[in-house]
Motif scaffolding. Structure first.
Motif, short mmCIF file in Angstrom:
data_model
loop_
_atom_site.label_atom_id
_atom_site.label_comp_id
_atom_site.label_asym_id
_atom_site.label_seq_id
_atom_site.Cartn_x
_atom_site.Cartn_y
_atom_site.Cartn_z
N ASN A 155 0.88 -1.16 0.00
CA ASN A 155 0.00 0.00 0.00
C ASN A 155 0.92 1.22 0.00
O ASN A 155 1.74 1.37 0.91
CB ASN A 155 -0.84 -0.08 1.29
CG ASN A 155 -1.57 1.19 1.64
OD1 ASN A 155 -1.75 2.07 0.80
ND2 ASN A 155 -2.01 1.28 2.89
N LYS A 210 0.00 4.26 0.30
CA LYS A 210 -0.60 5.32 1.15
C LYS A 210 -0.61 6.66 0.40
O LYS A 210 -0.80 6.68 -0.81
CB LYS A 210 0.14 5.40 2.49
CG LYS A 210 0.21 4.02 3.16
CD LYS A 210 0.59 4.05 4.61
CE LYS A 210 0.63 2.62 5.13
NZ LYS A 210 0.84 2.53 6.55
N HIS A 262 -8.91 -0.22 5.45
CA HIS A 262 -7.55 -0.09 5.99
C HIS A 262 -7.63 0.60 7.35
O HIS A 262 -8.47 1.47 7.57
CB HIS A 262 -6.66 0.70 5.02
CG HIS A 262 -5.24 0.74 5.46
ND1 HIS A 262 -4.76 1.70 6.32
CD2 HIS A 262 -4.20 -0.09 5.22
CE1 HIS A 262 -3.48 1.45 6.57
NE2 HIS A 262 -3.11 0.38 5.91
N GLU A 313 -4.06 -6.61 9.88
CA GLU A 313 -3.10 -5.54 10.15
C GLU A 313 -3.41 -4.95 11.52
O GLU A 313 -4.24 -4.02 11.63
CB GLU A 313 -3.20 -4.45 9.08
CG GLU A 313 -2.88 -4.96 7.69
CD GLU A 313 -2.39 -3.83 6.78
OE1 GLU A 313 -1.27 -3.92 6.30
OE2 GLU A 313 -3.14 -2.86 6.59
N ILE A 337 1.26 -0.88 12.73
CA ILE A 337 1.36 -0.21 11.43
C ILE A 337 2.10 1.13 11.52
O ILE A 337 1.88 1.90 12.45
CB ILE A 337 -0.05 0.05 10.87
CG1 ILE A 337 -0.70 -1.29 10.51
CG2 ILE A 337 -0.02 0.94 9.65
CD1 ILE A 337 -2.10 -1.16 9.98
N GLY A 338 2.96 1.37 10.53
CA GLY A 338 3.55 2.70 10.36
C GLY A 338 4.76 2.97 11.22
O GLY A 338 5.23 2.09 11.95
N SER A 370 4.43 -3.26 9.71
CA SER A 370 5.89 -3.24 9.93
C SER A 370 6.59 -4.51 9.43
O SER A 370 7.55 -4.96 10.04
CB SER A 370 6.22 -2.99 11.40
OG SER A 370 5.77 -1.70 11.80
N PHE A 398 1.62 -8.05 3.48
CA PHE A 398 1.14 -6.77 2.96
C PHE A 398 1.97 -5.72 3.67
O PHE A 398 1.96 -5.63 4.90
CB PHE A 398 -0.34 -6.65 3.31
CG PHE A 398 -1.04 -5.48 2.70
CD1 PHE A 398 -0.63 -4.93 1.49
CD2 PHE A 398 -2.15 -4.92 3.32
CE1 PHE A 398 -1.29 -3.86 0.93
CE2 PHE A 398 -2.82 -3.85 2.77
CZ PHE A 398 -2.39 -3.33 1.57
N THR A 399 2.72 -4.96 2.89
CA THR A 399 3.68 -4.08 3.54
C THR A 399 3.57 -2.64 3.04
O THR A 399 3.10 -2.40 1.93
CB THR A 399 5.11 -4.64 3.37
OG1 THR A 399 6.02 -3.73 3.94
CG2 THR A 399 5.47 -4.86 1.95
N GLY A 400 4.00 -1.74 3.89
CA GLY A 400 4.08 -0.34 3.51
C GLY A 400 5.52 0.02 3.23
O GLY A 400 6.09 -0.39 2.21
N ARG A 401 6.11 0.69 4.21
CA ARG A 401 7.43 1.30 4.02
C ARG A 401 8.50 0.41 3.41
O ARG A 401 9.27 0.87 2.56
CB ARG A 401 7.95 1.81 5.39
CG ARG A 401 7.16 2.98 5.93
CD ARG A 401 7.26 3.05 7.43
NE ARG A 401 6.64 1.90 8.06
CZ ARG A 401 7.00 1.39 9.23
NH1 ARG A 401 8.00 1.93 9.90
NH2 ARG A 401 6.37 0.34 9.73
O1 LIG Z 1 -0.38 -0.12 6.46
C1 LIG Z 1 0.33 -1.00 6.01
C2 LIG Z 1 -0.06 -1.72 4.79
O2 LIG Z 1 -1.37 -1.42 4.45
C3 LIG Z 1 1.59 -1.38 6.65
O3 LIG Z 1 2.44 -0.29 6.71
P1 LIG Z 1 3.93 -0.46 7.27
O4 LIG Z 1 4.50 -1.72 6.62
O5 LIG Z 1 4.65 0.77 6.83
O6 LIG Z 1 3.83 -0.61 8.76
#
Ligand SMILES: O=C(CO)COP(=O)(O)O
Length: 260
Positions: free
Chosen positions: A10, A12, A98, A170, A175-176, A216, A235-238
Motif C-alpha cells: 500500500n 498510502k 484499511h 493488520e 502499522i507505520g 511493519s 502486505f507491507t508499507g514502508r
Molecule cells: O499499512 C500498512 C499496509 O497497508 C503497513 O504499513 P507499514 O509496513 O509501513 O507498517
C-alpha cells in the motif's frame, strides 16, 4: 501443488504519478522471472496515479488496486470515488477498511460491509483489512474484535464471491513509523482465529480465502512471518517503497514460503 504467495504494498499518500509509474515498471522488470502461478503481486497506489499506472504497467505481472471506494455507483457523495469510476480506468483490486480509514477517518464495520458488497458486485478483487487496536489487545479481546470485523464486513456475501475475496490482518498497533511488528507467534494465533471465522461465515469454502499479514513487515521479520502455517501472504508499507528493496524482500519471503 504449492500454494500461491500473496505479496503487496500500500503506497498510502506517497509518490506522485511519475514516481508511481516508474516504481511499478521497475518492480515488473525486477520480478519478471518469478512465475505468476506461484506469486500474486499487487500494489495499491494513490488515486491520482491510478489511471497512468493502469495504462503504463503490465498487469499480468502486478495487480493494481485502489485504497478505498464508495459503496454507491453515483450520487451526492462529494469527495468519493465510485466503483464505476474505478472500472472505467480498469482497476483490478479495491482495498476496504484499511486501519487508517477506520481510525483516522472513522469508517465503521457497517460501512466496510457496504463497500465490500459493492466491490464484489462490480467484480473487483476485494481486500478487506481488519485488526485490533493496542487498547483492545490489552483488554484481551483481539479475537472478538477480529470476529466482529469479519462477521459484519462479510455479512450477506454469497459463497460464490469467495474467489474475489482476500483478507489482510493488520493490527493497528503494528502499522507505520510508530508501529511494533507483531511477533510471528502472535500473528499465527490471530490468523488461526481469522481462518476459523471465515469457515464459520462461509463454510468449507472459506478455507480458500487468502489471509495476509501486514504491519511493519521488514527484511528482518518477513521470512519468519511467512513460514507460519496460517499466513498466506504479506502486505507491507514502508519496506516495499523502493522497487529493488521490495524485489529482495519478495525473493527472501518466497524462499522461506517454499520451505514450509
Ligand atoms: O499499512 C500498512 C499496509 O497497508 C503497513 O504499513 P507499514 O509496513 O509501513 O507498517
Amino acid at each position: 501443488m504449492q500454494k500461491k504467495l500473496y505479496f503487496g504494498s500500500n503506497l498510502k499518500m506517497y509518490k506522485n504519478i511519475h514516481d508511481t509509474v516508474e516504481y511499478l515498471q521497475n518492480l515488473v522488470e525486477y520480478t519478471r522471472d518469478l512465475s505468476r502461478d506461484e506469486i500474486e503481486l499487487f500494489i495499491i497506489p494513490s488515486y491520482t496515479t491510478l489511471e497512468s499506472a493502469a495504462k503504463h504497467v503490465d498487469r499480468t505481472y502486478v495487480k493494481i488496486g485502489a485504497q478505498n471506494m464508495c459503496w454507491e455507483d453515483e450520487g451526492q457523495f462529494t469527495g468519493e470515488i465510485s466503483p464505476l469510476m474505478l472500472k472505467e480506468i480498469g482497476i483490478d483490486l479495491v482495498m476496504i477498511g484499511h486501519s487508517e480509514r477506520r481510525h483516522v477517518f472513522g469508517e465503521t464495520d457497517i460501512e466496510e460491509n457496504k463497500k465490500v458488497k459493492a466491490a464484489l458486485n462490480h467484480g473487483f478483487t476485494t481486500l478487506l483489512c481488519i485488526g485490533e487496536t493496542a487498547e483492545e489487545k490489552n483488554y484481551g479481546i483481539s479475537p472478538e474484535v477480529l470476529r466482529t470485523q469479519l462477521k459484519i464486513g462479510f455479512h450477506d456475501i454469497p459463497v460464490s464471491q469467495i474467489p474475489n475475496i482476500w483478507v489482510a490482518y493488520e493490527p493497528v498497533w503494528s502499522i507505520g513509523v510508530n508501529g511494533t511488528p507483531a511477533t510471528a507467534d502472535y500473528a499465527e494465533e490471530m490468523h488461526k482465529v481469522i481462518k476459523q471465522t471465515l469457515l464459520d461465515i462461509f463454510g468449507d469454502a472459506g478455507a480458500d480465502i487468502p489471509v495476509l499479514y501486514g504491519g511493519s513487515v521488514n527484511p528482518g521479520n518477513a521470512s519468519e512471518l511467512i513460514v507460519q502455517p496460517s499466513v498466506d501472504g504479506l502486505f507491507t508499507g514502508r519496506a516495499a517503497w523502493q522497487a529493488d528493496k521490495f524485489d529482495k524482500l519478495i525473493r527472501d519471503a518466497k524462499t522461506a514460503f517454499e520451505s514450509k
